[in-house]
Design a protein around this motif. Structure first.
Motif, PDB file in Angstrom:
ATOM      1  N   UNK A 169      43.420  20.789  33.975  1.00 23.44           N
ATOM      2  CA  UNK A 169      42.570  20.296  32.892  1.00 23.44           C
ATOM      3  C   UNK A 169      42.737  21.156  31.643  1.00 23.44           C
ATOM      4  N   UNK A 170      42.692  22.468  31.853  1.00 30.48           N
ATOM      5  CA  UNK A 170      42.818  23.370  30.700  1.00 30.48           C
ATOM      6  C   UNK A 170      44.173  23.183  30.016  1.00 30.48           C
ATOM      7  N   UNK A 171      45.237  23.162  30.822  1.00 33.04           N
ATOM      8  CA  UNK A 171      46.566  23.024  30.240  1.00 33.04           C
ATOM      9  C   UNK A 171      46.696  21.710  29.497  1.00 33.04           C
ATOM     10  N   UNK A 172      46.257  20.670  30.158  1.00 27.72           N
ATOM     11  CA  UNK A 172      46.425  19.353  29.548  1.00 27.72           C
ATOM     12  C   UNK A 172      45.673  19.277  28.227  1.00 27.72           C
ATOM     13  N   UNK A 173      44.428  19.727  28.235  1.00 30.48           N
ATOM     14  CA  UNK A 173      43.669  19.586  26.984  1.00 30.48           C
ATOM     15  C   UNK A 173      44.203  20.533  25.918  1.00 30.48           C
ATOM     16  N   UNK A 174      44.579  21.761  26.324  1.00 35.20           N
ATOM     17  CA  UNK A 174      45.118  22.695  25.336  1.00 35.20           C
ATOM     18  C   UNK A 174      46.332  22.106  24.655  1.00 35.20           C
ATOM     19  N   UNK A 175      47.210  21.544  25.467  1.00 34.19           N
ATOM     20  CA  UNK A 175      48.452  21.067  24.879  1.00 34.19           C
ATOM     21  C   UNK A 175      48.290  19.733  24.179  1.00 34.19           C
ATOM     22  N   UNK A 176      47.292  18.998  24.629  1.00 34.65           N
ATOM     23  CA  UNK A 176      47.036  17.781  23.877  1.00 34.65           C
ATOM     24  C   UNK A 176      46.620  18.155  22.458  1.00 34.65           C
ATOM     25  N   UNK A 177      45.705  19.117  22.370  1.00 37.01           N
ATOM     26  CA  UNK A 177      45.271  19.585  21.047  1.00 37.01           C
ATOM     27  C   UNK A 177      46.457  20.137  20.268  1.00 37.01           C
ATOM     28  N   UNK A 178      47.271  20.926  20.973  1.00 36.65           N
ATOM     29  CA  UNK A 178      48.410  21.555  20.294  1.00 36.65           C
ATOM     30  C   UNK A 178      49.371  20.521  19.721  1.00 36.65           C
ATOM     31  N   UNK A 179      49.754  19.564  20.541  1.00 38.31           N
ATOM     32  CA  UNK A 179      50.708  18.563  20.058  1.00 38.31           C
ATOM     33  C   UNK A 179      50.091  17.694  18.967  1.00 38.31           C
ATOM     34  N   UNK A 180      48.798  17.476  19.110  1.00 34.35           N
ATOM     35  CA  UNK A 180      48.125  16.689  18.093  1.00 34.35           C
ATOM     36  C   UNK A 180      48.162  17.424  16.755  1.00 34.35           C
ATOM     37  N   UNK A 181      47.783  18.701  16.784  1.00 33.90           N
ATOM     38  CA  UNK A 181      47.796  19.490  15.554  1.00 33.90           C
ATOM     39  C   UNK A 181      49.200  19.513  14.962  1.00 33.90           C
ATOM     40  N   UNK A 182      50.169  19.712  15.830  1.00 37.28           N
ATOM     41  CA  UNK A 182      51.537  19.829  15.332  1.00 37.28           C
ATOM     42  C   UNK A 182      52.009  18.513  14.747  1.00 37.28           C
ATOM     43  N   UNK A 183      51.617  17.423  15.364  1.00 30.72           N
ATOM     44  CA  UNK A 183      52.013  16.128  14.829  1.00 30.72           C
ATOM     45  C   UNK A 183      51.448  15.937  13.427  1.00 30.72           C
ATOM     46  N   UNK A 184      50.261  16.483  13.220  1.00 33.80           N
ATOM     47  CA  UNK A 184      49.677  16.370  11.880  1.00 33.80           C
ATOM     48  C   UNK A 184      50.394  17.303  10.917  1.00 33.80           C
ATOM     49  N   UNK A 185      50.765  18.422  11.464  1.00 36.57           N
ATOM     50  CA  UNK A 185      51.506  19.418  10.698  1.00 36.57           C
ATOM     51  C   UNK A 185      52.788  18.849  10.108  1.00 36.57           C
ATOM     52  N   UNK A 186      53.315  17.865  10.809  1.00 37.84           N
ATOM     53  CA  UNK A 186      54.593  17.274  10.424  1.00 37.84           C
ATOM     54  C   UNK A 186      54.622  16.886   8.963  1.00 37.84           C
TER      55      UNK A 186
END
Ligand SMILES: Nc1ncnc2c1ncn2[C@@H]1O[C@H](COP(=O)(O)OP(=O)(O)OP(=O)(O)O)[C@@H](O)[C@H]1O
Ligand SMILES: [Mg+2]
Lengths: 631, 254
Positions: A154-171
């Motif tokens: 759960x922790x990994x999934x949510x952490x990385x979901x947030x991470x990829x989401x942020x990065x996608x916005x960063x694009x």
């Protein structure tokens, strides 16, 4: 074909381009997840592990996460760099910024999603292995059983979901497109060579020399104070080394026509200077990250050996008894009886020696000094099969504890050497020589002939030292267990090396494990930076080599060019990192006055070896890729 | 339709280079104009400025009453999508897509219904004679076919201005002739304005008008009369007068 389908097809049919990005994302997730499996293990949460270790793990988790963020960001930006032309073309055809961003966003979410799932799955496969390793590195009484890591997932999934989401916005920041023409021309355009100035090049050399000089010069605690400035200076120096000095050198080579125009050199150098800006940045990053990895692992390994070997070496005896100052003889006797009883009860076979330590005050300057009869010393020595001492009639031998550790009061033995001792009959004696020995657990003392000892008058203070030497071949476990009982029941007056080491290892284990883990993560990511640098330009390289092959380039020549190109990319930052690392470890060994040569050589050597193997693997695939399109 | 006023372009760099000086050009709706000139004279630069790929240093570009260089990013995207079609000298097809997908890409970006896209692509492929390769990937087709795919892609959204940079540069004379006929028919049936850069006098002779550029300045222009053959000769004469790519003929003519 709708826009969504287009985005989808684009990913599916362009696998190779996406694979590198996908794999590195997956790798990052896997690392984090593996760490989470370990950190969230039920064994740790029931409070049996100390608070500091848990804090350490939380910090380490944070570091890994932040690092993951930048790593994924970097992977993605280099991935997007290689697609500039595609974006330019789409914009030419009327794609709005929003559409391109949406496309990249969808791609990233898609890749991120599967990378997270994949990373977690692979992590699960390795979970048992990692727990086994952890169990052995850490000294935990309970074993780390495999468990289904729901919480970690759960922790990994949510952490990385947030991470990829942020990065996608960063694009959107990365895609902030300048001029369309630059995008379309994209790969043909040099990103510009950084300007190399002679002043800065010299400054680079000076900074590094100054940093190294300081690091190697300072001793003891000074190292701690020098550390931060030296790190800053050397980091800056390294940056300039790659952005200035190397550019300068390549410029000089390019201007030297005899070198530059010889055979395949032109291909190699023009390429190097064409990508200088990207390369310089990658080199710098890889060098620094690897240095961190080397130093961290080297230092931890060094510490480990310092503590364990240092402890084992200087303590010849299995158990020691040192009474408190106010303890009288009866108390000592009682304690020793108790200890022997415990040893007997645990069936530990030992030989015991006891000695009343007598302190005299031979001169003002030295103050109190321990003086030991040769016969007493020899009793202890025979217990360890050490050399006996037979001082002459008027001889004072200074004995200094060997195996110099950090705790050693510097200069004590020198002080003893310089003193002049006055005997009862008024005769003055100078100590004859210093020897190193660990026979008595005390720091520095005199050993004298029994006859002289009688002429010393009465001691200013007495103390007791009782030691036990266990017979060889008894299991460690038994010694540790008895040690634990002794330490507990005698309120720390009893000391057991094995038990102490066991305790230290237990405390130190998590730090070592986390350190190793982070070090390896850093090192592997440094490797993937290199991989990215190489494969970002793969398409363009293929095109280049194909057109050169048309005008006549043999396979051997191609091999040669690629070989050197990849070698420069792979080894220049690592060599710098290895040198940085060895300087750092030397400074560390100065700090503790403990020789770390073997440990440093082992750690740095292993990393160098891994890098060489990595080089061969990557080169193999790279050459294969290029050749397939060229010949 | 298209109006350039005093357009200049200076490439900044180690040494600034003036690639275009005070270019004034006007193109009517439905007109077919060719641009010729020696290599390095600034033709591609001019085309890039018109196609909004690159910004002019000074001067103004007006297409259909609008200056695209002044548009906001999104509006510019819309503008490109609706007004412009561009045929690149080196095709610039996306190798991840099939021929058909490449062709419909501009419509895709516009969110056109799939059925409509299919129909349009089929129609255009039929006219261009590439319907048999619709499902191939771009590396499986020939240079001439790729050129036609690029043309199809530039035309499918019925742009009002079609810009082409040496569309026949990679083709043999037969294929070049096909492509030119195609462009002419688009020009005539759809009333698409056409601006084409070319080195090929044969190709240029299909145009209504040829503009000659030299050293970044307008040199001259000639109009087509009744016969294409006569126009072709006039173009060759002009080229040899300028001293450029047409040099082969200069010794005979001058
Ligand atoms: N990005 C650039 N930076 C600097 N100078 C440039 C750049 N692009 C083109 N030039 C210069 O501008 C001039 C015009 O270039 P352009 O590409 O427009 O020529 P062209 O007429 O299309 O030539 P060709 O017929 O050979 O394609 C050339 O002299 C070229 O050297
Ligand atoms: Mg051109």
């Amino acid at each position: 074909m709708t826009f969504r389908q287009f985005a989808f097809n684009n990913v599916l049919r362009n696998k190779r381009l996406y694979v590198a990005y996908f794999l590195s994302s997956m790798f990052t997730v896997m690392v984090f997840f593996t760490f989470a499996i370990f950190a969230f293990h039920p064994t740790f949460s029931d409070g049996s592990v100390n608070q500091n270790a848990l804090l350490g793990m939380a910090v380490a988790g944070g570091i890994i996460y932040v690092f993951s963020f930048f790593f994924v960001l970097y992977s993605m930006s280099s991935f997007l760099q290689s697609r500039k032309k595609e974006f330019g073309l789409l914009m030419m055809l009327g794609a709005s910024n929003r559409q391109i961003r949406l496309m990249v966003f969808l791609e990233n979410i898609l890749i991120g999603f599967f990378a997270t799932i994949g990373g977690i799955l692979i992590g699960l496969v390795f979970a048992k292995a990692i727990l086994l390793v952890a169990e052995n590195v850490l000294i935990i009484s309970e074993s780390l059983d495999f468990y289904f890591p729901t919480f970690a997932i759960v922790v990994t999934f949510s952490s990385f979901f947030v991470l990829f989401f942020c990065i996608s916005i960063f694009v959107s920041f990365i895609l902030r497109t300048n001029k369309l023409i630059d995008l379309i021309r994209g790969d043909k355009q040099s990103k510009g060579e950084p300007k190399a100035s002679i002043t800065l090049s010299i400054l680079a050399a000076l900074l590094i020399i100054a940093g190294y000089g300081t690091a190697l010069y300072v001793q003891g605690v000074q190292v701690v104070f020098a550390m931060i400035p030296v790190i800053l200076v050397v980091t800056l120096g390294t940056y300039l080394l790659f952005t200035q000095l190397s550019v300068y050198v390549i410029h000089r080579l390019k201007n030297n026509k005899t070198v530059f125009w010889r055979k395949t050199n032109m291909l190699l150098f023009s390429d190097l200077s064409f990508r200088m800006k990207d390369n310089a940045r990658t080199f710098f990053m890889v060098a620094i990250i690897s240095t961190v990895a080397f130093s961290a692992i080297g230092a931890l390994y060094g510490f480990h050996s310092l503590i364990t070997k240092g402890g084992k070496d200087s303590d010849l005896y299995t158990y020691q008894y040192i009474p408190w100052l106010e303890d009288r003889e009866e108390v000592v006797k009682e304690d020793v009886r108790k200890m022997n009883a415990i040893l007997q009860e645990d069936k530990v076979e030992t030989k015991m020696e006891a000695l009343e330590l007598t302190y005299f005050e031979p001169t003002e300057e030295v103050g109190e000094a321990l003086i030991v009869r040769a016969s007493d010393y020899n009793r202890f020595a025979s217990l360890n099969k050490e050399n006996e001492l037979n001082p002459g009639e008027h001889e004072f031998i200074v004995v200094k504890q060997n195996g110099v550790g950090m705790m050693q009061g510097l200069g004590a033995s020198e002080d003893l050497m310089e003193a002049t001792i006055e005997l009862d009959n008024g005769q003055e004696v100078k100590p004859s020589n210093v020897i190193e020995s660990a026979v008595l657990p005390n720091d520095s003392y005199y050993v004298v002939n029994d006859n002289i000892y009688e002429q010393l008058g009465s001691p200013v203070r007495t103390d007791w030292s009782v030691v036990w030497k266990a017979k060889e071949g008894q299991p460690d476990q038994k010694l540790i267990e008895a040690g634990r009982k002794l330490t507990e029941q005698l309120e720390d007056k009893a000391y057991s090396v094995d038990y102490q080491l066991y305790e230290i290892n237990k405390m130190y284990g998590p730090i070592l494990f986390i350190g190793l883990f982070i070090g390896i993560v850093f090192f592997v990511s440094a490797g993937s930076f290199l991989y990215f640098r190489l494969f970002t330009d793969l398409e363009e390289e293929k095109r280049k080599f194909r057109s050169i092959a048309k005008i006549g380039l043999t396979q051997t020549e191609l091999n040669k060019v690629i070989n050197r190109q990849v070698a420069i990319l792979f080894f220049s930052p690592i060599v710098v990192a290895l040198i940085h690392g060895s300087v750092a470890l030397t400074a560390l060994s100065h700090m503790f006055h403990y020789d770390l040569t073997i440990e440093s050589t082992f750690v740095l050597g292993s990393f160098a070896l891994i890098q060489v193997i990595y080089f061969f693997i990557v080169r193999f695939f790279y050459v294969k890729q290029v050749k397939r399109r060229v010949f | 339709m298209l109006k350039l006023t005093k357009v200049s372009k200076v490439y900044e760099g180690k040494v600034a280079y003036r690639a275009l000086t005070d270019i004034n050009v006007e193109i009517e709706k439905g007109e077919f104009v060719a641009i010729m000139g020696p290599s390095g004279s600034g033709k591609t630069t001019l085309l890039n400025i018109i196609s909004t790929n690159d910004a002019p240093t000074t001067g103004e570009v007006v297409i259909d009453g609008e200056n695209p260089h002044k548009l906001k990013k999104n509006a510019l995207a819309k503008f490109r999508r609706n007004e412009l079609g561009f045929i690149f000298q080196d095709f610039n097809l996306l190798h991840t897509l099939t021929v058909e997908e490449n062709i419909v890409l501009p419509l895709t970006l516009d969110g056109t219904p799939v059925k409509e896209m299919k129909e349009k692509a089929q129609k255009i492929a039929d006219t261009l004679g590439i319907s048999s390769i619709m499902h191939k990937r771009t590396y499986e087709i020939s240079g001439g076919q790729a050129q036609r795919v690029a043309i199809a892609r530039a035309m499918i959204h019925e742009p009002r201005l079609l810009l082409a940079d040496e569309p026949t540069g990679n083709l043999d004379s037969k294929a070049a002739k096909d492509v030119m006929n195609m462009l002419v028919s688009i020009n005539e049936t759809e009333k698409t304005s056409l601006l084409m850069v070319t080195h090929d006098p044969q190709a240029a002779s299909y145009a209504n008008r040829v503009i000659f550029i030299r050293d970044g300045k307008l040199h001259s222009e000639i109009h087509r009369g009744e016969s294409r053959q006569a126009f072709f000769h006039k173009i060759i004469d002009m080229l040899s007068l300028m001293g450029g790519d047409g040099n082969d003929f200069s010794s005979i003519r001058v």
